[in-house]
Scaffold this active site. Structure first.
Site, mmCIF file in Angstrom:
data_model
loop_
_atom_site.group_PDB
_atom_site.id
_atom_site.type_symbol
_atom_site.label_atom_id
_atom_site.label_comp_id
_atom_site.label_asym_id
_atom_site.label_seq_id
_atom_site.Cartn_x
_atom_site.Cartn_y
_atom_site.Cartn_z
ATOM 1 N N PHE A 1 13.543 18.538 40.985
ATOM 2 C CA PHE A 1 12.803 17.311 40.932
ATOM 3 C C PHE A 1 14.401 16.059 39.360
ATOM 4 C CE2 PHE A 1 10.047 20.949 39.980
ATOM 5 C CZ PHE A 1 8.972 20.869 41.071
ATOM 6 N N ASP B 1 15.542 14.749 37.034
ATOM 7 C CA ASP B 1 15.278 14.291 36.066
ATOM 8 C C ASP B 1 16.549 13.314 36.127
ATOM 9 O OD1 ASP B 1 16.464 16.198 35.294
ATOM 10 O OD2 ASP B 1 14.348 16.877 33.568
ATOM 11 N N ASP C 1 14.794 24.534 39.474
ATOM 12 C CA ASP C 1 14.765 23.714 38.719
ATOM 13 C C ASP C 1 14.400 23.999 37.145
ATOM 14 O OD1 ASP C 1 13.911 20.381 38.530
ATOM 15 O OD2 ASP C 1 12.061 22.097 37.436
HETATM 16 N N1 LIG Z 1 14.029 18.794 36.946
HETATM 17 C C1 LIG Z 1 12.577 18.402 35.943
HETATM 18 N N2 LIG Z 1 12.571 17.628 34.865
HETATM 19 C C2 LIG Z 1 11.369 17.674 34.404
HETATM 20 C C3 LIG Z 1 10.090 18.743 34.454
HETATM 21 C C4 LIG Z 1 9.461 18.609 32.980
HETATM 22 C C5 LIG Z 1 7.705 19.236 32.555
HETATM 23 N N3 LIG Z 1 7.899 20.617 33.424
HETATM 24 C C6 LIG Z 1 6.669 21.193 32.869
HETATM 25 C C7 LIG Z 1 6.058 22.152 34.162
HETATM 26 C C8 LIG Z 1 6.347 23.862 33.620
HETATM 27 C C9 LIG Z 1 6.646 23.815 32.480
HETATM 28 O O1 LIG Z 1 6.030 24.452 31.728
HETATM 29 C C10 LIG Z 1 7.429 21.917 31.727
HETATM 30 O O2 LIG Z 1 6.476 21.960 31.114
HETATM 31 C C11 LIG Z 1 9.422 18.054 32.361
HETATM 32 N N4 LIG Z 1 11.098 16.608 33.283
HETATM 33 C C12 LIG Z 1 11.107 16.056 33.170
HETATM 34 O O3 LIG Z 1 12.570 15.696 31.522
HETATM 35 C C13 LIG Z 1 12.845 15.259 31.063
HETATM 36 C C14 LIG Z 1 12.411 15.020 29.700
HETATM 37 O O4 LIG Z 1 12.701 15.825 28.993
HETATM 38 P P1 LIG Z 1 13.242 15.734 27.317
HETATM 39 O O5 LIG Z 1 13.103 14.585 26.896
HETATM 40 O O6 LIG Z 1 13.593 16.692 26.473
HETATM 41 O O7 LIG Z 1 11.491 16.107 27.264
HETATM 42 C C15 LIG Z 1 12.028 13.618 31.602
HETATM 43 O O8 LIG Z 1 13.266 13.090 32.657
HETATM 44 C C16 LIG Z 1 11.127 14.768 32.124
HETATM 45 O O9 LIG Z 1 10.164 13.948 33.681
HETATM 46 C C17 LIG Z 1 10.290 20.297 34.846
HETATM 47 O O10 LIG Z 1 9.707 21.412 34.729
HETATM 48 N N5 LIG Z 1 11.625 20.220 35.553
#
Ligand SMILES: Nc1nc2c(c(CN[C@H]3C=C[C@H](O)[C@@H]3O)cn2[C@@H]2O[C@H](COP(=O)(O)O)[C@@H](O)[C@H]2O)c(=O)[nH]1
Length: 306
Positions: free
Chosen positions: A213, A215, A283
């Site tokens: 994903f 991000d 990821d």
């Molecule tokens: N690649 C990727 N990006 C992810 C996540 C997740 C949460 N996934 C949940 C699923 C299972 C776990 O238990 C996680 O809680 C959020 N994001 C992204 O991060 C950024 C936020 O950052 P900060 O501002 O520091 O909170 C924002 O772009 C957000 O869209 C992920 O898993 N993979």
């Protein structure tokens, strides 16, 4: 998700601001001996889960709003996940389609117990309305029906989501070509798979088709590992917190090269160590490392997609 994989590779082969260092990928893969540390979904303990359709509704709303937290230095993904969870625990109807259709900015803030306007709040509200309206129009108001209609296929679910909900159509133009990234649509599938442990609403027979994903955290981790190399202008912009324009070559390259690099890492782990990993597992490992490293500087782009 062939379109995501293919268009990311296309960008990586023409990229000028970002380079994927294949040797560094090999070093990382060798260092971990092909064993990507297992990170449990909800390792933070912040998500709502009741093993039923309300969890699906929760995850869909969560991923409709899962973008751009950084403009408020105190706000993070955790606030969104736990805020929606608390709201549901207080009132099981809080995420019903007819409620989603009508939320205002101040009501959304109140729902999340956030004291000031959220970043890009008007868009968040518009996207909530879009979700409520379209769920009501075509899916009896329930995200669970949307998931059921995909017949246990991740690719079909992503196609349905991007067809019905324009806010999830995360794509860009790069050198005249359409590039598909689909971050929030893919993460919704991964969240279902993780939350329901591959059963029930989380059962997908093609879960290996999902990419990472793209991000703003995973690219920063890949850069820290030496896998992504940025040109000096881009490095300077990121390290000085200058915003990167959405849709710019730099932005598309950062996101597409991250997807491409992890696909390469996954292939290499398969070839060298005979392990068939999912991009989701890589990821979550990279993302969890990133959010625990407060010193990491990430690219800053105002966007509803991530
Ligand atoms: N690649 C990727 N990006 C992810 C996540 C997740 C949460 N996934 C949940 C699923 C299972 C776990 O238990 C996680 O809680 C959020 N994001 C992204 O991060 C950024 C936020 O950052 P900060 O501002 O520091 O909170 C924002 O772009 C957000 O869209 C992920 O898993 N993979």
């Amino acid at each position: 998700m062939e379109a995501v994989r293919a268009s990311a590779a296309w960008v990586a082969s023409r990229s000028s601001h970002v380079t994927v260092d294949l040797q560094e990928i090999e070093k990382v893969v060798d260092k971990i001996q092909g064993n990507v540390p297992k990170v449990e979904w909800d390792f933070e303990g912040i998500h709502y889960f009741d093993n039923g359709p309300l969890t699906v509704q929760y995850l869909f709303v969560l991923d409709a709003l899962n973008f751009c937290f950084w403009p408020d230095k105190d706000l993070s993904y955790d606030h969104l996940a736990s805020g929606l969870k608390l709201a549901l625990e207080k009132d099981k109807t809080a995420l019903d389609a007819d409620r989603l259709k009508n939320y205002t900015g101040p009501q959304l803030r109140q729902l999340l117990n956030w004291p000031r306007p959220l970043p890009i709040e008007e868009e968040r509200v518009r996207l909530l309305h879009e979700v409520g309206l379209e769920l009501e129009r075509n899916f009896g108001g329930q995200a669970a029906n949307l998931v059921k209609s995909a017949g246990n296929s991740a690719a079909t679910l992503i196609e349905l989501i991007t067809r019905h909900f324009p806010g999830f159509r995360d794509h860009s133009l790069y050198k005249g070509h359409q590039v598909f990234l689909y971050k929030r649509a893919q993460i919704f599938v991964a969240d279902l798979w993780g939350a329901f442990k591959g059963q029930n609403y989380g059962e997908f027979n093609d879960i290996n088709s999902i990419t990472i994903f793209a991000d703003y955290i995973v690219p920063a981790v890949l850069r820290e590992l030496g896998i992504l190399k940025y040109g000096s202008n881009l490095s300077c912009s990121i390290d000085s917190n200058r915003e990167i324009v959405p849709g710019s070559e730099e932005e598309v390259e950062i996101r597409a090269c991250s997807i491409y690099a992890v696909e390469k890492m996954r292939d290499l782990i398969g070839k060298k160590f005979g392990k068939q990993l999912l991009s989701i597992d890589i990821d979550l490992w990279l993302w969890s490392c990133g959010v625990q490293n407060m010193a990491l500087s990430h690219h800053r782009t105002l966007s509803i997609y991530y």
